[in-house]
Design an enzyme around this catalytic site. Sequence first.
Site, PDB file in Angstrom:
ATOM      1  N   SER A  65     -39.468 -17.757 -12.737  1.00  0.00           N
ATOM      2  CA  SER A  65     -38.174 -17.728 -13.442  1.00  0.00           C
ATOM      3  C   SER A  65     -37.705 -16.291 -13.684  1.00  0.00           C
ATOM      4  O   SER A  65     -37.714 -15.817 -14.803  1.00  0.00           O
ATOM      5  CB  SER A  65     -38.237 -18.525 -14.748  1.00  0.00           C
ATOM      6  OG  SER A  65     -39.386 -18.248 -15.502  1.00  0.00           O
ATOM      7  N   GLY A  68      -3.629  -0.922  -3.363  1.00  0.00           N
ATOM      8  CA  GLY A  68      -4.200  -1.857  -2.399  1.00  0.00           C
ATOM      9  C   GLY A  68      -5.424  -1.332  -1.696  1.00  0.00           C
ATOM     10  O   GLY A  68      -5.387  -1.104  -0.505  1.00  0.00           O
ATOM     11  N   GLY A 109     -50.738 -14.738 -13.335  1.00  0.00           N
ATOM     12  CA  GLY A 109     -51.706 -15.565 -14.054  1.00  0.00           C
ATOM     13  C   GLY A 109     -51.068 -16.652 -14.902  1.00  0.00           C
ATOM     14  O   GLY A 109     -51.718 -17.210 -15.788  1.00  0.00           O
ATOM     15  N   SER A 120       0.850  -1.182   0.000  1.00  0.00           N
ATOM     16  CA  SER A 120       0.000   0.000   0.000  1.00  0.00           C
ATOM     17  C   SER A 120       0.884   1.231   0.000  1.00  0.00           C
ATOM     18  O   SER A 120       2.103   1.133   0.073  1.00  0.00           O
ATOM     19  CB  SER A 120      -0.899  -0.003   1.234  1.00  0.00           C
ATOM     20  OG  SER A 120      -0.109   0.254   2.366  1.00  0.00           O
ATOM     21  N   VAL A 121       0.236   2.386  -0.138  1.00  0.00           N
ATOM     22  CA  VAL A 121       0.974   3.644  -0.151  1.00  0.00           C
ATOM     23  C   VAL A 121       1.853   3.765   1.102  1.00  0.00           C
ATOM     24  O   VAL A 121       2.972   4.237   1.054  1.00  0.00           O
ATOM     25  CB  VAL A 121      -0.013   4.835  -0.214  1.00  0.00           C
ATOM     26  CG1 VAL A 121       0.737   6.156  -0.228  1.00  0.00           C
ATOM     27  CG2 VAL A 121      -0.877   4.725  -1.462  1.00  0.00           C
TER      28      VAL A 121
END
Lengths: 316, 638
Positions: free
Chosen positions: B551, B123, B482, B42-43
């Site tokens: 579905s 990161g 329906g 990381s930084v």
Amino acid sequence: MDAPVLSRPASREGALSPKTLTHLQRLEAESIHIFREVVAECENPVMLYSIGKDSAVMLRLAMKAFYPSKPPFPLLHVDTTWKFRAMYEMRERMARETGMELLVHKNPEAVERGINPFDHGSLHTDMWKTEGLKQAIDKWGFDAAFGGGRRDEEKSRAKERILSFRSAQHRWDPKLQRPELWRLYNTRKGPGENFRAFPISNWTELDIWQYIYLEDIPIVPLYFAAERPVVERDGNLIMVDDDRMRLRPGEVPMMKSIRFRTQGCYPLTGAIESTANTLPAIIQEMLLATTSERQGRVIDHDQSASMEKKKQEGYF
Amino acid sequence: MAPQLETPKYEMKASDLIAEDIEAYLHAHQHKSLLRFLTCGSVDDGKSTLIGRLLYDSKMIFEDQLAALEADSRKVGTQGGEIDFALLVDGLAAEREQGITIDVAYRFFSTDKRKFIVADTPGHEQYTRNMVTGASTADAAIILIDARKGVLTQTRRHSYLVSLLGIRHVVLAINKMDLVDWSQEVFDTIVGEYRDFADQIGIKDFTAIPMSALRGDNITEPSDKSPWYAGPPLMRWLEDAPVEDDLQAGPFRMPVQWVNRPDLDFRGFSGQVSSGVVRPGDRVKALPSGRESTVARIVTFTGDLPEAVAGQSVTITLKDEIDVSRGDVLAAAASPPEVSDQFEATIVWFDDEPLLPGRPYLLKAGARTVQAQVAEPKYKVNVNTLEHLAATRLELNEIGVCNLALSAPIAFDAYTENKDLGGFILIDRISNRTVGAGMLHFALRRAQNIHWQATDVHKAARAASKRQRPRVVWFTGLSGAGKSTIANLVEKRLHAEGRHTYLLDGDNVRHGLNRDLGFTEEDRVENIRRVGEVAKLMADAGLIVLTAFISPFRAERRMVREMMPEGEFVEVFVDTPLAEAETRDVKGLYAKARAGELKNFTGIDSPYEAPEQPEIRIDTTTMSPEQAAEAIFTWLER
């Protein structure tokens, strides 16, 4: 400078000596892979041909990718009508020598309104290039366009993918870009969507020059120093390429030994004073230079992230 | 915290050569090799400073860029107005304003010996996706450690991903040594701790380098501050690390990208050699077909080659006319890759939408794209602790081990043997996003042992004896739209005409076949998959199958559609606005869902993806069930 494109170049020693691939061989192989992948998976690809050195290298790579076939796509030049004359000559020559179809598009609205770099400022680039490119892609229904962008050119390009997706409205959105792993490119897209493909993403400016040198690739003579008529304007040397150049009061064209690091619309492209008239001399000058190549382009100066804005709007 | 901006020493030799003998310089540069590497950290670890330092020391920063950097540092820098190298390796404006980077950036520099491409992967939240992406093309990795902090959770995470992606050349860069007084003890302790961990995750070898990226110690030159360190400075290690050394030693493999046919006399197969060496006269095998031939020529623009090695893009012609197409693999006939359609693999998930077992995705490996279904993960891996955890799905940035079933067999090698033949991406078929990546482990044995049994009385014969065309009429729509009512009427109408039908109803199926399934997204996908398979068998029996299932997902409806021959699947969208369905609420389910008693209810807290191009759309606000049934019957009998 007049080496025919299709002849097999009398390649300088070591051009292809297997076992340990050189960095240029690896880059070349990667570029060829990208060309083939896009052609195999897209219905209607095109190569954006802007006549500069990057386009020259791309064109050679395309010839290599499909040899002995011709590259199965046309070249597209989105013209502004304001390019250097030498560029138009090179364009015609390359189309002739490669036998590829050359499509030229000029934004009809810009033609009609006489859009030019003197009166219209940034509208000139917007209308001829940004709008022009969108029009051309829509007009011919291209779903993929090869471009010569490189990641080393500018900060925002360091993160550009090899394939850069655009919506049906030609918008580029950082969130929609896809991760690219290994050599696997996902070319799927919805109706109207298209993408730009950058086969030379991983090349640097030095790689480009080195390859031109090694492969004896023809480039526009303006890259080489010669005595040319110029005026000095706002700190830039602008070449007086034809009689449309509007001289300001007091401006008198003078002959100087100059050359160009980039090619574009002649009133917008700054020259550098130089005597480098061979490829090694150009490369030497570039390597010893202390400013990056895009500095010669007048449009980039406003803000550090301006290229990115242009990209979001669809400028290449 | 001002970096020392003294003139870089490293490029001096080259600069002299450039000035004095450019041709000699070009000759030297032309023969440089290329190393791609990844930096992890990381930084806070000083990663950006390190990259900035490498670029600066190899003179890759121009004056105008330096000026822009100085201006940016004053505006948005985190170094109190001093040069902030982090800004050099930062990109898009939107990200910069938000102070986050969400991507992989590539940087370039070169020394006298090599050209380098650095994949810089910030990161932050997207670390897994970004790191995996950056690592996939890297020959080497630099794992950064802050000497004051030692081996952290993130070090383990980064190392695990480096190992997972098969990077064999690893540097442990122990940075900020100046802040621990260049203590050898601190260095040795960290190295010892890391070695134990590296063994566990399969990093066999690594080089630990004490350094200060900020001050430039042990970057290009050995530092006099660490007389106890006898190893190479970072730049020398990068220059000497082997590149793709083992690839050429492997057996020949080349995925065919494109069939090159300029005219009837030439038929070449274009691709990039993935491993090994190939020469004219070599016996090769095309896979998955298994047909063999001999290499005739290796064709390139600059002339035929006597051999091609891993990494080269070439076009190969064969002596025999065997059928080879894009997606096939050409391989050494004596040691071909395996062919299979079922695998175990490690999958890394990239998408906001989770990986749902059973849902069909597209899998691209080499130049081949096939459909793939992923089974429920065997486990997922906690990238921080490396623990194996139970999982039913994979979420964004999760890594799991799963079985995969493909729609067609592919040629493959284990990822550890060959990244091109063992690495794959997964693509969502609706959004077209790249949703995951994976590494194949091995083929499942059952794939080789189960074959479809061909029967003598076939589908066409069965259908002909019934004098009807088999169909799967798929009703989809919200609960209460329906579907069942209309499907029932259609079946009655067909039956009256003497058609042989069967109605599969959502509720009924859940009493038996799918009794074990609930209503999570995973279970909904599996529910539809099973119903699709049953409907397919019934259509194979020659029946007209009607199905009434909510579905809700396009992907599964499309999956079922693609299981049937073209034209057999008829999608009927029973289109009822949510408000209308909720008003009807025949089963009282909406009320329950609104009250929070029913989870994952479609339309309430689970989405319904309406069909984009159904064969038939029924608007229940303008049509009665009887009219709808008649319209569908007419469509089917036309």
